[in-house]
Design a protein around this motif. Structure first.
Motif, mmCIF file in Angstrom:
data_model
loop_
_atom_site.group_PDB
_atom_site.id
_atom_site.type_symbol
_atom_site.label_atom_id
_atom_site.label_comp_id
_atom_site.label_asym_id
_atom_site.label_seq_id
_atom_site.Cartn_x
_atom_site.Cartn_y
_atom_site.Cartn_z
ATOM 1 N N GLY A 332 17.204 -69.537 -29.440
ATOM 2 C CA GLY A 332 16.739 -70.866 -29.817
ATOM 3 C C GLY A 332 17.333 -71.396 -31.107
ATOM 4 O O GLY A 332 17.172 -72.576 -31.422
ATOM 5 N N GLU A 333 18.035 -70.513 -31.859
ATOM 6 C CA GLU A 333 18.592 -70.948 -33.143
ATOM 7 C C GLU A 333 20.110 -70.859 -33.203
ATOM 8 O O GLU A 333 20.749 -71.598 -33.951
ATOM 9 C CB GLU A 333 17.990 -70.127 -34.291
ATOM 10 N N GLY A 334 20.705 -69.947 -32.434
ATOM 11 C CA GLY A 334 22.163 -69.844 -32.442
ATOM 12 C C GLY A 334 22.637 -68.428 -32.686
ATOM 13 O O GLY A 334 21.843 -67.490 -32.778
ATOM 14 N N SER A 335 23.944 -68.289 -32.799
ATOM 15 C CA SER A 335 24.574 -66.979 -32.955
ATOM 16 C C SER A 335 25.602 -67.011 -34.073
ATOM 17 O O SER A 335 26.161 -68.072 -34.391
ATOM 18 C CB SER A 335 25.260 -66.542 -31.652
ATOM 19 N N VAL A 336 25.868 -65.820 -34.636
ATOM 20 C CA VAL A 336 26.878 -65.672 -35.676
ATOM 21 C C VAL A 336 27.766 -64.490 -35.312
ATOM 22 O O VAL A 336 27.286 -63.366 -35.181
ATOM 23 C CB VAL A 336 26.257 -65.447 -37.063
ATOM 24 N N PHE A 337 29.054 -64.748 -35.140
ATOM 25 C CA PHE A 337 30.034 -63.697 -34.906
ATOM 26 C C PHE A 337 30.829 -63.508 -36.198
ATOM 27 O O PHE A 337 31.233 -64.495 -36.832
ATOM 28 C CB PHE A 337 30.981 -64.068 -33.763
ATOM 29 N N SER A 338 31.079 -62.267 -36.569
ATOM 30 C CA SER A 338 31.792 -62.015 -37.830
ATOM 31 C C SER A 338 32.688 -60.794 -37.703
ATOM 32 O O SER A 338 32.418 -59.881 -36.921
ATOM 33 C CB SER A 338 30.800 -61.813 -38.977
ATOM 34 N N PHE A 339 33.761 -60.799 -38.487
ATOM 35 C CA PHE A 339 34.660 -59.646 -38.566
ATOM 36 C C PHE A 339 35.423 -59.723 -39.879
ATOM 37 O O PHE A 339 35.438 -60.769 -40.548
ATOM 38 C CB PHE A 339 35.627 -59.603 -37.371
ATOM 39 N N ASP A 340 36.022 -58.614 -40.279
ATOM 40 C CA ASP A 340 36.761 -58.536 -41.539
ATOM 41 C C ASP A 340 38.242 -58.289 -41.272
ATOM 42 O O ASP A 340 38.612 -57.631 -40.304
ATOM 43 C CB ASP A 340 36.223 -57.395 -42.416
ATOM 44 N N LEU A 341 39.057 -58.816 -42.187
ATOM 45 C CA LEU A 341 40.484 -58.526 -42.205
ATOM 46 C C LEU A 341 40.865 -58.151 -43.635
ATOM 47 O O LEU A 341 40.197 -58.572 -44.588
ATOM 48 C CB LEU A 341 41.296 -59.735 -41.731
ATOM 49 N N PRO A 342 41.922 -57.375 -43.812
ATOM 50 C CA PRO A 342 42.288 -56.966 -45.177
ATOM 51 C C PRO A 342 42.754 -58.144 -46.018
ATOM 52 O O PRO A 342 43.429 -59.053 -45.532
ATOM 53 C CB PRO A 342 43.417 -55.960 -44.944
ATOM 54 N N LEU A 343 42.363 -58.131 -47.280
ATOM 55 C CA LEU A 343 42.828 -59.122 -48.244
ATOM 56 C C LEU A 343 44.075 -58.575 -48.910
ATOM 57 O O LEU A 343 44.136 -57.391 -49.271
ATOM 58 C CB LEU A 343 41.743 -59.397 -49.293
ATOM 59 N N ARG A 344 45.084 -59.439 -49.074
ATOM 60 C CA ARG A 344 46.324 -58.975 -49.681
ATOM 61 C C ARG A 344 46.085 -58.489 -51.104
ATOM 62 O O ARG A 344 45.071 -58.813 -51.717
ATOM 63 C CB ARG A 344 47.358 -60.112 -49.679
ATOM 64 N N ALA A 345 47.029 -57.703 -51.643
ATOM 65 C CA ALA A 345 46.888 -57.087 -52.965
ATOM 66 C C ALA A 345 46.418 -58.092 -53.998
ATOM 67 O O ALA A 345 46.868 -59.235 -54.024
ATOM 68 C CB ALA A 345 48.213 -56.459 -53.389
ATOM 69 N N LYS A 346 45.515 -57.643 -54.881
ATOM 70 C CA LYS A 346 44.893 -58.542 -55.855
ATOM 71 C C LYS A 346 45.925 -59.227 -56.738
ATOM 72 O O LYS A 346 45.793 -60.405 -57.087
ATOM 73 C CB LYS A 346 43.914 -57.757 -56.732
#
Length: 354
Positions: A332-346
């Motif tokens: 009744g409220e919705g959905s959230v799909f999530s995933f991570d990817l690597p962040l390039r060197a700081k």
């Protein structure tokens, strides 16, 4: 097993001999010579009798069982580990442990076979239905035209367009099946390059803009305007992941709803979230939505199109990037799909704000 037989026979013979000597020593007429003879005869007789019984009737049979297990092990390397050594007085315990390990391994094998058989039956049923739907639809339109409707130009054009659409859906289904099979078999290779994830998401949103506008759905990107979300991944496949997730968020959203794509730079990774305001996914369906052809609302989902393989492909693509997709949903409220990817060197990428 030979050493086990001799050792146990020796211990028992000594025990029996000691007991006999203790009993004879209580008699007044017993002499040292009699005790010596009795000890020798008792020890020899009991030793031979116990050894023969243990070796030929018990340990030899145990050895035969071990030989059978070793033959099974040669045919199935790694299935079981025989333990013929072990404690001096515990051959049966060792044998029981070996048989228990064998039984456990066989039970696991049977469970896997049963699961594979169930999966095979479900897959054949699902793919048969999915293939049948566009084929029967195209057949119906074409046969109607052959029966005389081809003379009516308006009907002819309409039915030809519908037949073409059904065949296009069939083509998409076959292509998705091929893609998924190649991913599972490791044929598909990933080409990792550096790119800005924010730009890729903007390309996806531009491509799906018309689809969202047809239902008055607002799609927006939440990201820091000054941050470059640089990552190293397969750009084309990540494009497909985001395209599929945003397309689903639009498809299963409510009319005049909202889809939010959020980018957040963390310490050493980028988190991507796609949120919709649709009907949500029941808890019992959450664990299965990434299976082939699984649909939460089967009849409604087929009416809205799609091959039923999109989320399965998304799962395999992200596994190829050593990451997983997560989903949270409230009915009744919705959905959230999530995933991570690597962040390039700081030192090369913009740092996230604290």
């Amino acid at each position: 097993m030979f050493n086990h037989s001799k050792g146990i026979a020796l211990l028992l013979a000594l025990g029996i001999t000691t007991l006999v000597l203790a009993c004879l020593s209580l008699l007044e007429e017993t002499t040292p010579t009699l005790l010596t003879v009795a000890a020798a005869v008792t020890f020899a007789a009991s030793y031979l009798l116990v050894y023969i019984v243990l070796h030929f009737f018990i340990f030899e049979e145990i050895s035969n069982i071990y030989r059978v297990l070793e033959k099974i092990q040669k045919k199935n390397p790694g299935l079981i580990r025989t333990r013929r050594g072990g404690k001096f007085l515990s051959p049966l315990q060792n044998l029981q442990g070996t048989i228990d390990a064998f039984a456990t391994a066989k039970n696991r094998e049977i469970e896997v076979l049963q699961q594979n058989e169930t999966f095979r039956r479900e897959f054949i049923a699902d793919i048969s239905h999915e293939l049948k739907t566009p084929i029967f639809a195209a057949q119906g339109y074409i046969h109607t035209l052959l029966d005389g409707a081809v003379e009516d130009l308006a009907v002819r054009d309409k039915f030809l367009r519908r037949a073409a659409k059904s065949l296009n859906n069939l083509e998409l289904l076959v292509l998705d099946l091929i893609t998924l099979n190649q991913m599972e078999s490791g044929v598909v290779k990933f080409t990792f390059t550096e790119f800005d994830l924010k730009e890729t998401i903007q390309e996806v949103l531009e491509q799906l803009e018309d689809k969202a506008n047809r239902r008055d759905i607002r799609v927006r990107l939440q990201a820091d305007a000054e941050t470059h979300y640089l990552t190293v991944a397969d750009k084309d496949k990540i494009f497909r992941v985001i395209q599929n997730l945003v397309s689903n968020a639009i498809k299963y959203n409510r009319d005049e709803g909202k889809v939010t794509v959020q980018l957040k730079a963390l310490k050493n990774r980028i988190r991507i979230k796609i949120k919709d305001e649709g009907k949500g996914i029941p808890a019992e369906d959450l664990k299965r939505i990434f299976e082939r052809f699984y649909r939460v609302e089967k009849s409604r989902s087929r009416e809205q199109g799609g091959t039923g393989l999109g989320l399965a492909i998304v799962k395999h693509i992200l596994e190829g990037h050593k990451t997983k997709i997560a989903v949270a949903s409230v009915v009744g409220e919705g959905s959230v799909f999530s995933f991570d990817l690597p962040l390039r060197a700081k030192e090369q990428a913009s740092k996230p704000k604290s």
